[in-house]
Scaffold this motif. Structure first.
Motif, PDB file in Angstrom:
ATOM      1  N   PRO A   1      27.795  64.633  15.093  1.00  0.00           N
ATOM      2  CA  PRO A   1      27.943  65.547  16.226  1.00  0.00           C
ATOM      3  C   PRO A   1      27.110  65.082  17.419  1.00  0.00           C
ATOM      4  CG  PRO A   1      27.571  66.780  14.199  1.00  0.00           C
ATOM      5  CD  PRO A   1      27.331  65.338  13.877  1.00  0.00           C
ATOM      6  N   GLY A   2      27.703  65.128  18.597  1.00  0.00           N
ATOM      7  CA  GLY A   2      26.996  64.725  19.798  1.00  0.00           C
ATOM      8  C   GLY A   2      27.211  63.279  20.199  1.00  0.00           C
ATOM      9  N   ALA A   3      27.645  62.445  19.236  1.00  0.00           N
ATOM     10  CA  ALA A   3      28.004  61.071  19.580  1.00  0.00           C
ATOM     11  C   ALA A   3      29.326  61.086  20.348  1.00  0.00           C
ATOM     12  CB  ALA A   3      28.127  60.225  18.321  1.00  0.00           C
ATOM     13  N   ARG A   4      29.690  59.970  20.912  1.00  0.00           N
ATOM     14  CA  ARG A   4      30.947  59.878  21.662  1.00  0.00           C
ATOM     15  C   ARG A   4      31.861  58.825  21.037  1.00  0.00           C
ATOM     16  NH1 ARG A   4      31.384  62.196  26.810  1.00  0.00           N
ATOM     17  NH2 ARG A   4      29.519  63.336  27.478  1.00  0.00           N
ATOM     18  N   LEU A   5      33.154  58.995  21.288  1.00  0.00           N
ATOM     19  CA  LEU A   5      34.124  58.061  20.720  1.00  0.00           C
ATOM     20  C   LEU A   5      33.848  56.628  21.164  1.00  0.00           C
ATOM     21  CD1 LEU A   5      37.468  60.067  21.001  1.00  0.00           C
ATOM     22  CD2 LEU A   5      36.100  59.638  18.958  1.00  0.00           C
ATOM     23  N   GLY A   6      33.358  56.457  22.379  1.00  0.00           N
ATOM     24  CA  GLY A   6      33.035  55.116  22.852  1.00  0.00           C
ATOM     25  C   GLY A   6      31.976  54.427  22.017  1.00  0.00           C
ATOM     26  N   ASP A   7      31.104  55.214  21.378  1.00  0.00           N
ATOM     27  CA  ASP A   7      30.071  54.634  20.512  1.00  0.00           C
ATOM     28  C   ASP A   7      30.708  53.915  19.316  1.00  0.00           C
ATOM     29  OD1 ASP A   7      28.378  55.981  22.254  1.00  0.00           O
ATOM     30  OD2 ASP A   7      27.944  57.612  20.843  1.00  0.00           O
ATOM     31  N   ILE A   8      31.776  54.510  18.793  1.00  0.00           N
ATOM     32  CA  ILE A   8      32.473  53.923  17.639  1.00  0.00           C
ATOM     33  C   ILE A   8      33.099  52.591  18.037  1.00  0.00           C
ATOM     34  CG2 ILE A   8      34.365  54.229  15.997  1.00  0.00           C
ATOM     35  CD1 ILE A   8      33.963  57.288  16.323  1.00  0.00           C
ATOM     36  N   GLY A   9      33.871  52.619  19.119  1.00  0.00           N
ATOM     37  CA  GLY A   9      34.547  51.405  19.562  1.00  0.00           C
ATOM     38  C   GLY A   9      33.579  50.289  19.915  1.00  0.00           C
ATOM     39  N   HIS A  10      32.474  50.661  20.562  1.00  0.00           N
ATOM     40  CA  HIS A  10      31.478  49.658  20.971  1.00  0.00           C
ATOM     41  C   HIS A  10      30.855  48.992  19.745  1.00  0.00           C
ATOM     42  CE1 HIS A  10      28.353  47.769  23.385  1.00  0.00           C
ATOM     43  NE2 HIS A  10      27.458  48.233  22.530  1.00  0.00           N
ATOM     44  N   ALA A  11      30.551  49.778  18.723  1.00  0.00           N
ATOM     45  CA  ALA A  11      29.935  49.218  17.519  1.00  0.00           C
ATOM     46  C   ALA A  11      30.864  48.214  16.850  1.00  0.00           C
ATOM     47  CB  ALA A  11      29.578  50.342  16.543  1.00  0.00           C
ATOM     48  N   ILE A  12      32.147  48.546  16.782  1.00  0.00           N
ATOM     49  CA  ILE A  12      33.126  47.653  16.159  1.00  0.00           C
ATOM     50  C   ILE A  12      33.307  46.386  16.991  1.00  0.00           C
ATOM     51  CG2 ILE A  12      35.573  47.411  15.567  1.00  0.00           C
ATOM     52  CD1 ILE A  12      35.476  50.443  14.824  1.00  0.00           C
ATOM     53  N   GLN A  13      33.520  46.562  18.281  1.00  0.00           N
ATOM     54  CA  GLN A  13      33.792  45.421  19.156  1.00  0.00           C
ATOM     55  C   GLN A  13      32.631  44.427  19.183  1.00  0.00           C
ATOM     56  OE1 GLN A  13      34.311  46.439  23.278  1.00  0.00           O
ATOM     57  NE2 GLN A  13      34.989  44.381  23.855  1.00  0.00           N
ATOM     58  N   THR A  14      31.421  44.943  19.349  1.00  0.00           N
ATOM     59  CA  THR A  14      30.283  44.022  19.462  1.00  0.00           C
ATOM     60  C   THR A  14      30.051  43.269  18.155  1.00  0.00           C
ATOM     61  OG1 THR A  14      28.786  45.879  18.978  1.00  0.00           O
ATOM     62  CG2 THR A  14      29.112  45.301  21.283  1.00  0.00           C
ATOM     63  N   PHE A  15      30.212  43.941  17.030  1.00  0.00           N
ATOM     64  CA  PHE A  15      30.045  43.275  15.740  1.00  0.00           C
ATOM     65  C   PHE A  15      31.077  42.165  15.561  1.00  0.00           C
ATOM     66  CE2 PHE A  15      31.301  42.937  11.244  1.00  0.00           C
ATOM     67  CZ  PHE A  15      30.116  42.443  10.713  1.00  0.00           C
ATOM     68  N   ILE A  16      32.336  42.484  15.840  1.00  0.00           N
ATOM     69  CA  ILE A  16      33.425  41.528  15.622  1.00  0.00           C
ATOM     70  C   ILE A  16      33.329  40.338  16.577  1.00  0.00           C
ATOM     71  CG2 ILE A  16      35.913  41.255  16.016  1.00  0.00           C
ATOM     72  CD1 ILE A  16      35.126  42.241  13.202  1.00  0.00           C
ATOM     73  N   GLU A  17      33.066  40.610  17.840  1.00  0.00           N
ATOM     74  CA  GLU A  17      33.052  39.509  18.811  1.00  0.00           C
ATOM     75  C   GLU A  17      31.876  38.564  18.581  1.00  0.00           C
ATOM     76  OE1 GLU A  17      33.545  41.334  22.662  1.00  0.00           O
ATOM     77  OE2 GLU A  17      35.680  41.689  22.306  1.00  0.00           O
ATOM     78  N   LYS A  18      30.791  39.079  18.010  1.00  0.00           N
ATOM     79  CA  LYS A  18      29.663  38.200  17.649  1.00  0.00           C
ATOM     80  C   LYS A  18      30.052  37.224  16.541  1.00  0.00           C
ATOM     81  CE  LYS A  18      25.791  41.206  18.937  1.00  0.00           C
ATOM     82  NZ  LYS A  18      24.726  42.115  18.422  1.00  0.00           N
ATOM     83  N   GLN A  19      31.084  37.586  15.778  1.00  0.00           N
ATOM     84  CA  GLN A  19      31.548  36.725  14.690  1.00  0.00           C
ATOM     85  C   GLN A  19      32.613  35.725  15.157  1.00  0.00           C
ATOM     86  OE1 GLN A  19      29.795  37.370  11.987  1.00  0.00           O
ATOM     87  NE2 GLN A  19      28.983  39.279  12.835  1.00  0.00           N
ATOM     88  N   GLY A  20      32.952  35.749  16.445  1.00  0.00           N
ATOM     89  CA  GLY A  20      33.971  34.850  16.965  1.00  0.00           C
ATOM     90  C   GLY A  20      35.383  35.294  16.688  1.00  0.00           C
ATOM     91  N   LEU A  21      35.552  36.562  16.344  1.00  0.00           N
ATOM     92  CA  LEU A  21      36.862  37.146  16.083  1.00  0.00           C
ATOM     93  C   LEU A  21      37.246  38.062  17.241  1.00  0.00           C
ATOM     94  CD1 LEU A  21      36.141  38.070  12.352  1.00  0.00           C
ATOM     95  CD2 LEU A  21      37.291  36.006  13.186  1.00  0.00           C
ATOM     96  N   SER A  22      38.459  38.612  17.208  1.00  0.00           N
ATOM     97  CA  SER A  22      38.907  39.463  18.317  1.00  0.00           C
ATOM     98  C   SER A  22      39.475  40.780  17.803  1.00  0.00           C
ATOM     99  CB  SER A  22      39.948  38.745  19.169  1.00  0.00           C
ATOM    100  OG  SER A  22      41.090  38.409  18.408  1.00  0.00           O
ATOM    101  N   VAL A  23      39.309  41.831  18.602  1.00  0.00           N
ATOM    102  CA  VAL A  23      39.773  43.176  18.246  1.00  0.00           C
ATOM    103  C   VAL A  23      41.073  43.484  18.991  1.00  0.00           C
ATOM    104  CG1 VAL A  23      39.220  45.636  18.305  1.00  0.00           C
ATOM    105  CG2 VAL A  23      37.418  43.973  17.853  1.00  0.00           C
ATOM    106  N   VAL A  24      42.072  43.924  18.255  1.00  0.00           N
ATOM    107  CA  VAL A  24      43.329  44.359  18.865  1.00  0.00           C
ATOM    108  C   VAL A  24      43.082  45.640  19.660  1.00  0.00           C
ATOM    109  CG1 VAL A  24      45.640  45.254  18.356  1.00  0.00           C
ATOM    110  CG2 VAL A  24      44.754  43.276  17.101  1.00  0.00           C
ATOM    111  N   ARG A  25      43.625  45.718  20.864  1.00  0.00           N
ATOM    112  CA  ARG A  25      43.380  46.872  21.733  1.00  0.00           C
ATOM    113  C   ARG A  25      44.572  47.807  21.875  1.00  0.00           C
ATOM    114  NH1 ARG A  25      39.045  45.313  26.385  1.00  0.00           N
ATOM    115  NH2 ARG A  25      37.770  43.890  25.142  1.00  0.00           N
ATOM    116  N   GLU A  26      45.767  47.321  21.588  1.00  0.00           N
ATOM    117  CA  GLU A  26      46.962  48.132  21.829  1.00  0.00           C
ATOM    118  C   GLU A  26      47.207  49.197  20.758  1.00  0.00           C
ATOM    119  OE1 GLU A  26      47.592  44.192  23.895  1.00  0.00           O
ATOM    120  OE2 GLU A  26      46.709  44.883  22.016  1.00  0.00           O
TER     121      GLU A  26
END
Length: 270
Positions: A146-171
């Motif tokens: 409670p109190g977190a925002r949806l952007g927090d979820i997406g940011h955590a996933i994106q930053t983790f994945i992109e650090k691994q040299g992989l890419s996140v589907v956005r559509e």
């Protein structure tokens, strides 16, 4: 369209549907091997959902605006298929990776989950992709409170994945779920922390990152449903349905055969 907040009774009913969806994956697990067709996996899942669980396979004849009715009971996305792969008579072969996406309707409520499977001996790259995508989903889940925002979820996933040299589907993204298959809000798997909707207890949604080994661009395969990587690189996806609790989250799509938790995850309910 507004976000539907579920009551305690609603959540109790969803726990059942979600557990049943995960149990379908448990049933399918020993059948995912070289030589089996995805049509056979679809048949096994359909028979179990309808005859054993006394439930309904949500994908069958599902028809969002602009789409033809989906013709099967599960989605089977093999190798470079990102999502919505339609079961067929093509057999799985050694080294393939496949996502099995299951959505069950029980007593009017939906449960939605998916897992990755490696057929026989997968390549090091395929194993790494599946493993890191699983971890990425959990990095997103751990942001739910409670109190977190949806952007927090997406940011955590994106930053983790992109650090691994992989890419996140956005559509394609996660979604609210309940008496409807897809509800508000949309759960993006990328974004900026502190943005989008605030999480409140009783929100129920999926987190289901789609991660490509190559570039994130995609294209339609031509059957009206199947989405593939534009560069034909491998793609992986994992999915859980969860509810925001008073103090954190509860993952509802768990069953006896669910994969072990990543080392950094200490609980599935808090």
């Amino acid at each position: 369209m507004s976000i539907t907040i579920k009551t305690a009774a609603d959540i109790a009913a969803m726990r059942v549907a979600c557990r049943l969806a995960s149990e379908v994956l448990d049933i399918l697990t020993p059948h995912v091997k070289a030589g089996v067709t995805t049509n056979e996996l679809d048949r096994i899942a359909h028979d179990h959902i309808v005859n054993v669980q006394q439930a309904i396979p949500a994908p069958l004849n599902y028809q969002p605006p602009g789409y033809t009715p989906y013709p099967k009971s599960i989605c089977t996305s093999v190798n470079h298929v990102i999502c919505h792969g339609i079961p067929s008579d093509k057999a799985l072969k050694n080294g393939d990776i496949v996502n099995l996406d299951i959505t069950v309707i029980k007593d009017g409520w939906h449960g939605d989950t998916s897992r990755m499977f490696i057929v026989g001996e997968g390549s090091i790259a395929a194993k790494r992709l599946c493993h890191l995508t699983y971890e990425a989903m959990w990095h997103g889940i751990l942001k739910v409170k409670p109190g977190a925002r949806l952007g927090d979820i997406g940011h955590a996933i994106q930053t983790f994945i992109e650090k691994q040299g992989l890419s996140v589907v956005r559509e394609f993204c996660g979604h609210g779920i309940g008496q409807k298959f897809h509800e508000e809000p949309q759960i993006l798997h990328y974004g900026r922390p502190g943005t989008l909707d605030v999480l409140v207890p009783g929100m129920v949604f999926t987190i289901e990152p789609m991660v490509n080994a190559g570039r994130r661009e995609l294209k339609e395969a031509g059957d009206g449903w199947t989405i593939v990587t534009k560069d034909r690189s491998l793609s992986a996806q994992w999915e859980h349905t969860l509810v925001v609790t008073e103090t954190g989250f509860e993952v509802m799509t768990l069953s006896a055969g669910s994969p072990p938790l990543p080392a950094f995850v200490t609980t599935t309910s808090c």
